[in-house]
Design a protein around this motif. Structure first.
Motif, PDB file in Angstrom:
ATOM      1  N   UNK A  38     -64.269  -1.814 -50.334  1.00 57.96           N
ATOM      2  CA  UNK A  38     -65.463  -2.664 -50.347  1.00 57.96           C
ATOM      3  C   UNK A  38     -65.189  -4.046 -50.924  1.00 57.96           C
ATOM      4  N   UNK A  39     -64.108  -4.200 -51.669  1.00 58.04           N
ATOM      5  CA  UNK A  39     -63.765  -5.492 -52.255  1.00 58.04           C
ATOM      6  C   UNK A  39     -63.188  -6.457 -51.214  1.00 58.04           C
ATOM      7  N   UNK A  40     -62.961  -5.979 -49.986  1.00 58.10           N
ATOM      8  CA  UNK A  40     -62.449  -6.842 -48.923  1.00 58.10           C
ATOM      9  C   UNK A  40     -60.935  -6.941 -48.950  1.00 58.10           C
ATOM     10  N   UNK A  41     -60.424  -7.996 -48.328  1.00 57.33           N
ATOM     11  CA  UNK A  41     -58.975  -8.190 -48.245  1.00 57.33           C
ATOM     12  C   UNK A  41     -58.386  -8.360 -49.624  1.00 57.33           C
ATOM     13  N   UNK A  42     -57.227  -7.850 -49.890  1.00 48.54           N
ATOM     14  CA  UNK A  42     -56.319  -7.097 -49.028  1.00 48.54           C
ATOM     15  C   UNK A  42     -56.550  -5.592 -49.077  1.00 48.54           C
ATOM     16  N   UNK A  43     -57.607  -5.151 -49.789  1.00 48.36           N
ATOM     17  CA  UNK A  43     -57.854  -3.718 -49.989  1.00 48.36           C
ATOM     18  C   UNK A  43     -58.117  -2.961 -48.707  1.00 48.36           C
ATOM     19  N   UNK A  44     -58.501  -3.646 -47.637  1.00 47.92           N
ATOM     20  CA  UNK A  44     -58.765  -2.965 -46.376  1.00 47.92           C
ATOM     21  C   UNK A  44     -57.521  -2.265 -45.834  1.00 47.92           C
ATOM     22  N   UNK A  45     -56.361  -2.608 -46.360  1.00 48.46           N
ATOM     23  CA  UNK A  45     -55.128  -1.912 -45.971  1.00 48.46           C
ATOM     24  C   UNK A  45     -55.243  -0.414 -46.237  1.00 48.46           C
ATOM     25  N   UNK A  46     -56.015  -0.040 -47.233  1.00 45.81           N
ATOM     26  CA  UNK A  46     -56.161   1.377 -47.577  1.00 45.81           C
ATOM     27  C   UNK A  46     -56.971   2.148 -46.542  1.00 45.81           C
ATOM     28  N   UNK A  47     -57.641   1.444 -45.639  1.00 43.11           N
ATOM     29  CA  UNK A  47     -58.438   2.095 -44.601  1.00 43.11           C
ATOM     30  C   UNK A  47     -57.583   2.559 -43.427  1.00 43.11           C
ATOM     31  N   UNK A  48     -56.333   2.160 -43.388  1.00 43.12           N
ATOM     32  CA  UNK A  48     -55.465   2.580 -42.291  1.00 43.12           C
ATOM     33  C   UNK A  48     -55.333   4.092 -42.310  1.00 43.12           C
ATOM     34  N   UNK A  49     -55.383   4.693 -41.130  1.00 44.88           N
ATOM     35  CA  UNK A  49     -55.400   6.150 -41.026  1.00 44.88           C
ATOM     36  C   UNK A  49     -54.117   6.820 -41.495  1.00 44.88           C
ATOM     37  N   UNK A  50     -53.006   6.124 -41.466  1.00 43.77           N
ATOM     38  CA  UNK A  50     -51.745   6.775 -41.796  1.00 43.77           C
ATOM     39  C   UNK A  50     -51.343   6.644 -43.263  1.00 43.77           C
ATOM     40  N   UNK A  51     -52.222   6.118 -44.112  1.00 38.37           N
ATOM     41  CA  UNK A  51     -51.918   5.992 -45.540  1.00 38.37           C
ATOM     42  C   UNK A  51     -51.970   7.378 -46.175  1.00 38.37           C
ATOM     43  N   UNK A  52     -50.913   7.742 -46.888  1.00 41.16           N
ATOM     44  CA  UNK A  52     -50.843   9.026 -47.576  1.00 41.16           C
ATOM     45  C   UNK A  52     -51.285   8.857 -49.030  1.00 41.16           C
ATOM     46  N   UNK A  53     -51.738   9.955 -49.618  1.00 44.06           N
ATOM     47  CA  UNK A  53     -52.269   9.912 -50.978  1.00 44.06           C
ATOM     48  C   UNK A  53     -51.685  11.054 -51.797  1.00 44.06           C
ATOM     49  N   UNK A  54     -51.339  10.744 -53.025  1.00 41.41           N
ATOM     50  CA  UNK A  54     -50.921  11.777 -53.973  1.00 41.41           C
ATOM     51  C   UNK A  54     -51.795  11.673 -55.212  1.00 41.41           C
ATOM     52  N   UNK A  55     -52.169  12.816 -55.744  1.00 41.89           N
ATOM     53  CA  UNK A  55     -52.901  12.870 -57.000  1.00 41.89           C
ATOM     54  C   UNK A  55     -52.013  13.581 -58.002  1.00 41.89           C
ATOM     55  N   UNK A  56     -51.711  12.883 -59.079  1.00 42.43           N
ATOM     56  CA  UNK A  56     -50.834  13.426 -60.118  1.00 42.43           C
ATOM     57  C   UNK A  56     -49.527  13.956 -59.524  1.00 42.43           C
ATOM     58  N   UNK A  57     -48.965  13.153 -58.624  1.00 43.61           N
ATOM     59  CA  UNK A  57     -47.667  13.388 -57.993  1.00 43.61           C
ATOM     60  C   UNK A  57     -47.644  14.594 -57.057  1.00 43.61           C
ATOM     61  N   UNK A  58     -48.807  14.976 -56.538  1.00 38.50           N
ATOM     62  CA  UNK A  58     -48.904  16.046 -55.546  1.00 38.50           C
ATOM     63  C   UNK A  58     -49.649  15.508 -54.337  1.00 38.50           C
ATOM     64  N   UNK A  59     -49.051  15.622 -53.156  1.00 40.32           N
ATOM     65  CA  UNK A  59     -49.693  15.172 -51.929  1.00 40.32           C
ATOM     66  C   UNK A  59     -51.074  15.798 -51.831  1.00 40.32           C
ATOM     67  N   UNK A  60     -52.082  14.963 -51.580  1.00 38.08           N
ATOM     68  CA  UNK A  60     -53.471  15.422 -51.626  1.00 38.08           C
ATOM     69  C   UNK A  60     -54.266  14.841 -50.473  1.00 38.08           C
ATOM     70  N   UNK A  61     -55.446  15.394 -50.261  1.00 37.90           N
ATOM     71  CA  UNK A  61     -56.364  14.846 -49.264  1.00 37.90           C
ATOM     72  C   UNK A  61     -57.357  13.929 -49.966  1.00 37.90           C
TER      73      UNK A  61
END
Length: 81
Positions: A38-61
């Protein structure tokens, strides 16, 4: 406080490798991700579908629950050959 880290091309495009995010009771990674986008550019990069996420060093949804003190990492898919 939640530590948010960015790797590889995301780090290069954003211009930094991590931020500290003030936890305000968000329930999931999605909640935090949307607040950043919501803060706009450049944060919109996180909206790309192929960005992976880890929570506490574990791949997460994106629907994974978050708590104060957690670490979230965003990174592009790993490729190689």
């Amino acid at each position: 406080m939640i530590r948010i880290r960015f790797f590889a091309s995301l780090r290069e495009k954003l211009g930094f490798d991590e931020i500290e995010y003030e936890y305000a009771g968000e329930k999931t990674i999605t909640d935090i991700k949307h607040k950043l986008i919501e803060q706009g550019e450049p944060w919109t990069l996180l909206a790309e579908e192929d960005v992976l996420i880890a929570l506490n060093q574990t791949l997460s949804s994106e629907t994974t629950a978050v708590n104060d003190g957690d670490e979230i990492a965003f990174f592009p898919p790993v490729t190689g050959g």
